[in-house]
Design a protein around this motif. Structure first.
Motif, PDB file in Angstrom:
ATOM      1  N   THR A  60       0.829  -1.202   0.000  1.00  0.00           N
ATOM      2  CA  THR A  60       0.000   0.000   0.000  1.00  0.00           C
ATOM      3  C   THR A  60       0.864   1.253   0.000  1.00  0.00           C
ATOM      4  OG1 THR A  60      -1.658  -1.222   1.228  1.00  0.00           O
ATOM      5  CG2 THR A  60      -1.846   1.165   1.274  1.00  0.00           C
ATOM      6  N   ARG A  61       0.514   2.156  -0.884  1.00  0.00           N
ATOM      7  CA  ARG A  61       1.211   3.445  -0.950  1.00  0.00           C
ATOM      8  C   ARG A  61       0.284   4.526  -0.406  1.00  0.00           C
ATOM      9  NH1 ARG A  61       5.560   3.669  -4.855  1.00  0.00           N
ATOM     10  NH2 ARG A  61       4.831   5.694  -5.622  1.00  0.00           N
ATOM     11  N   VAL A  62       0.797   5.288   0.543  1.00  0.00           N
ATOM     12  CA  VAL A  62      -0.019   6.263   1.264  1.00  0.00           C
ATOM     13  C   VAL A  62       0.404   7.686   0.889  1.00  0.00           C
ATOM     14  CG1 VAL A  62      -0.724   7.031   3.580  1.00  0.00           C
ATOM     15  CG2 VAL A  62      -0.194   4.618   3.175  1.00  0.00           C
ATOM     16  N   TRP A  63      -0.570   8.565   0.755  1.00  0.00           N
ATOM     17  CA  TRP A  63      -0.325   9.973   0.429  1.00  0.00           C
ATOM     18  C   TRP A  63      -0.714  10.875   1.598  1.00  0.00           C
ATOM     19  CZ3 TRP A  63       1.669  12.984  -3.473  1.00  0.00           C
ATOM     20  CH2 TRP A  63       1.301  14.346  -3.489  1.00  0.00           C
ATOM     21  N   CYS A  64       0.147  11.828   1.934  1.00  0.00           N
ATOM     22  CA  CYS A  64      -0.207  12.884   2.894  1.00  0.00           C
ATOM     23  C   CYS A  64       0.149  14.200   2.229  1.00  0.00           C
ATOM     24  CB  CYS A  64       0.645  12.787   4.165  1.00  0.00           C
ATOM     25  SG  CYS A  64       0.160  11.485   5.292  1.00  0.00           S
ATOM     26  N   ASP A  65      -0.531  15.268   2.575  1.00  0.00           N
ATOM     27  CA  ASP A  65      -0.053  16.577   2.113  1.00  0.00           C
ATOM     28  C   ASP A  65      -0.365  17.648   3.144  1.00  0.00           C
ATOM     29  OD1 ASP A  65      -2.780  17.007   1.717  1.00  0.00           O
ATOM     30  OD2 ASP A  65      -2.655  16.646  -0.444  1.00  0.00           O
ATOM     31  N   GLY A  66       0.322  18.773   3.009  1.00  0.00           N
ATOM     32  CA  GLY A  66       0.127  19.854   3.966  1.00  0.00           C
ATOM     33  C   GLY A  66       1.142  20.964   3.757  1.00  0.00           C
ATOM     34  N   CYS A  67       1.097  21.938   4.675  1.00  0.00           N
ATOM     35  CA  CYS A  67       2.022  23.075   4.625  1.00  0.00           C
ATOM     36  C   CYS A  67       3.355  22.704   5.270  1.00  0.00           C
ATOM     37  CB  CYS A  67       1.445  24.255   5.389  1.00  0.00           C
ATOM     38  SG  CYS A  67      -0.230  24.686   4.895  1.00  0.00           S
ATOM     39  N   TYR A  68       3.279  21.995   6.373  1.00  0.00           N
ATOM     40  CA  TYR A  68       4.459  21.608   7.153  1.00  0.00           C
ATOM     41  C   TYR A  68       5.358  22.820   7.424  1.00  0.00           C
ATOM     42  CZ  TYR A  68       2.586  17.070   6.045  1.00  0.00           C
ATOM     43  OH  TYR A  68       1.736  16.007   5.919  1.00  0.00           O
ATOM     44  N   CYS A 125      -0.811   6.243  -5.394  1.00  0.00           N
ATOM     45  CA  CYS A 125      -1.169   6.101  -3.980  1.00  0.00           C
ATOM     46  C   CYS A 125      -2.599   5.578  -3.833  1.00  0.00           C
ATOM     47  CB  CYS A 125      -1.037   7.445  -3.259  1.00  0.00           C
ATOM     48  SG  CYS A 125       0.678   7.928  -3.038  1.00  0.00           S
ATOM     49  N   ASP A 126      -2.803   4.701  -2.867  1.00  0.00           N
ATOM     50  CA  ASP A 126      -4.113   4.095  -2.664  1.00  0.00           C
ATOM     51  C   ASP A 126      -5.087   5.079  -2.031  1.00  0.00           C
ATOM     52  OD1 ASP A 126      -3.651   0.888  -3.043  1.00  0.00           O
ATOM     53  OD2 ASP A 126      -1.861   1.935  -2.377  1.00  0.00           O
ATOM     54  N   PHE A 127      -4.604   5.802  -1.025  1.00  0.00           N
ATOM     55  CA  PHE A 127      -5.474   6.780  -0.364  1.00  0.00           C
ATOM     56  C   PHE A 127      -4.647   7.884   0.266  1.00  0.00           C
ATOM     57  CE2 PHE A 127      -4.882   3.012   2.361  1.00  0.00           C
ATOM     58  CZ  PHE A 127      -4.189   3.573   3.424  1.00  0.00           C
ATOM     59  N   CYS A 128      -5.373   8.903   0.740  1.00  0.00           N
ATOM     60  CA  CYS A 128      -4.765  10.074   1.352  1.00  0.00           C
ATOM     61  C   CYS A 128      -5.088  10.062   2.846  1.00  0.00           C
ATOM     62  CB  CYS A 128      -5.363  11.297   0.669  1.00  0.00           C
ATOM     63  SG  CYS A 128      -5.270  12.812   1.588  1.00  0.00           S
ATOM     64  N   VAL A 129      -4.141  10.458   3.659  1.00  0.00           N
ATOM     65  CA  VAL A 129      -4.335  10.476   5.113  1.00  0.00           C
ATOM     66  C   VAL A 129      -4.184  11.906   5.638  1.00  0.00           C
ATOM     67  CG1 VAL A 129      -3.402   9.682   7.327  1.00  0.00           C
ATOM     68  CG2 VAL A 129      -3.499   8.101   5.391  1.00  0.00           C
ATOM     69  N   HIS A 130      -5.075  12.289   6.542  1.00  0.00           N
ATOM     70  CA  HIS A 130      -4.984  13.628   7.150  1.00  0.00           C
ATOM     71  C   HIS A 130      -5.477  13.553   8.589  1.00  0.00           C
ATOM     72  CE1 HIS A 130      -6.140  17.930   7.789  1.00  0.00           C
ATOM     73  NE2 HIS A 130      -4.969  18.096   7.196  1.00  0.00           N
TER      74      HIS A 130
END
Ligand code: CTP
Ligand code: C5P
Length: 340
Positions: free
Chosen positions: A8-16, A92-97
């Protein structure tokens, strides 16, 4: 499209922006939902458009996210609204937040598309730490600094005598941390790996307050001097003795998590003595003690804290090539506040 994948490939995004252990903890949880973690970081322009200018520029923010040990890849300049095209592009399979709502300038949920498509997972936000909270602590620090003027040191000292060494979740100096550290959190952040026989052990020590790009560049250089990097963190009263004012901004427990989240770090000594003693070096089988090219304050007895490793010819100075300091971050915040 995921037919042939065996992981599984996971995606996250943000400002950080002003990366802290809350960000690191969300990335840790995201990584645990799969095997490969890709993090999209927004550009300065994109952040400015949707929530106002960031404190750290995009190059600094990209580097900080790359330094977190659960991150496999960073995608520079990811869009503010997460699209299915983006997830597909990086396979990516899904996005996590985290479980907070992120809105665009137009009041649209940044994750509405992936939510509708069922490609969204939520993790729990880390309570008690946020950029807003850290900025608040810094502003408080400077307010006290200005108000108390010449008496600022006396005030800080008075605090230290009434506080236990590290028994409180609050920073004894800024007095406003709401974060409650537990042993479980420390275990989750640790590798738990002992050094292998024959591995060269490097020891560094410092405050590592508001863990920043300068620290990251330094730890990368220090790690290159061996195979296993131990970071000693000074207690809050010790840091206050040599930094003065209301430093540290982050208490010992928070600094432990920030440093443990760094991919170059193998182990942390929680409350290391200011002077590096022969006992300590023997105990941890230290081959070399490394320090950056920032100034070193004498210990309370006037001694050089690195006298012992220097005499043993086990001392090295490395240059991080980065002039960031905790004080500069505080300055940036104040300037940022005055301008906007
Ligand atoms: N995050 C978290 N716990 C926190 C702070 C942030 O889990 N205490 C998560 C957010 O939920 C998000 C990720 O970190 O999934 C990165 O988001 P970013 O846009 O950088 O963070 P903010 O939510 O703006 O964080 P802060 O308020 O600290 O700036
Ligand atoms: O100041 P502090 O105690 O947090 O620094 C920890 C270590 O990081 C020290 O060895 C210091 O010299 C190093 N450092 C660096 N470059 C920076 C900031 C810190 O090499 N910009």
């Amino acid at each position: 499209q995921n037919g042939h994948k065996h992981y599984t490939r996971v995606w996250c995004d943000g400002c950080y922006d002003m990366v802290h252990f809350g960000h690191a903890n969300s990335l840790r949880q995201a990584k645990a939902l799969g095997q490969h973690l890709i993090v999209g970081v927004h550009t300065d322009e994109e952040i400015t458009k949707h929530k106002g200018p960031p404190v750290f520029n995009e190059q600094e923010r990209y580097k900080m996210v790359r330094g977190i040990k659960w991150v496999d890849e960073v995608v520079e300049g990811a869009p503010y609204v997460t699209t299915l095209e983006t997830l597909d592009k990086y396979d990516c399979d899904f996005c996590v937040h985290g479980d907070d709502i992120t809105m665009t300038a137009d009041g649209v949920d940044s994750y509405h598309l992936v939510k509708k498509a069922g490609r969204y997972r939520e993790v729990q936000r880390t309570a008690g730490v946020s950029t807003t909270d850290l900025v608040g602590r810094m502003l408080l620090l400077t307010r006290n600094h200005f108000r108390q003027g010449q008496y600022e040191y006396e005030v800080a000292k008075e605090h230290s005598s009434t506080m236990g060494q590290d028994s409180s979740a609050r920073s004894p100096w800024t007095g406003c941390s709401q974060f409650l550290p537990t042993t479980r959190k420390i275990v989750q952040f640790s590798d738990g790996k002992a050094p292998e026989p024959g591995e060269r052990i490097v020891y560094v020590a410092g405050a590592f307050d508001l863990f920043h790009v300068g620290h990251l560049d330094f730890l990368e250089k220090a790690r290159e001097k061996g195979d296993y990097l131990i970071v000693g963190l000074h207690t809050d009263p010790v840091v206050n003795r040599y930094k003065g004012s209301n430093y540290p901004i982050m208490n010992l427990h928070e600094r432990v998590l920030s440093v443990l989240a760094c991919k170059y770090v193998s182990e942390v000594v929680i409350g290391a003595p200011y002077s590096v003693t022969e006992d300590l070096m023997e105990h941890f089988k230290v081959d070399v003690v490394v320090h950056g090219d920032t100034p070193v304050m004498a210990d309370e007895d006037g001694e050089d804290p690195f006298r012992c490793p220097k005499e043993l010819k086990k001392f090295l100075t490395v240059s991080s090539g980065n002039d960031m300091t905790t004080e500069k971050i505080v300055e940036r915040i104040i300037r940022n506040r005055l301008e906007f």
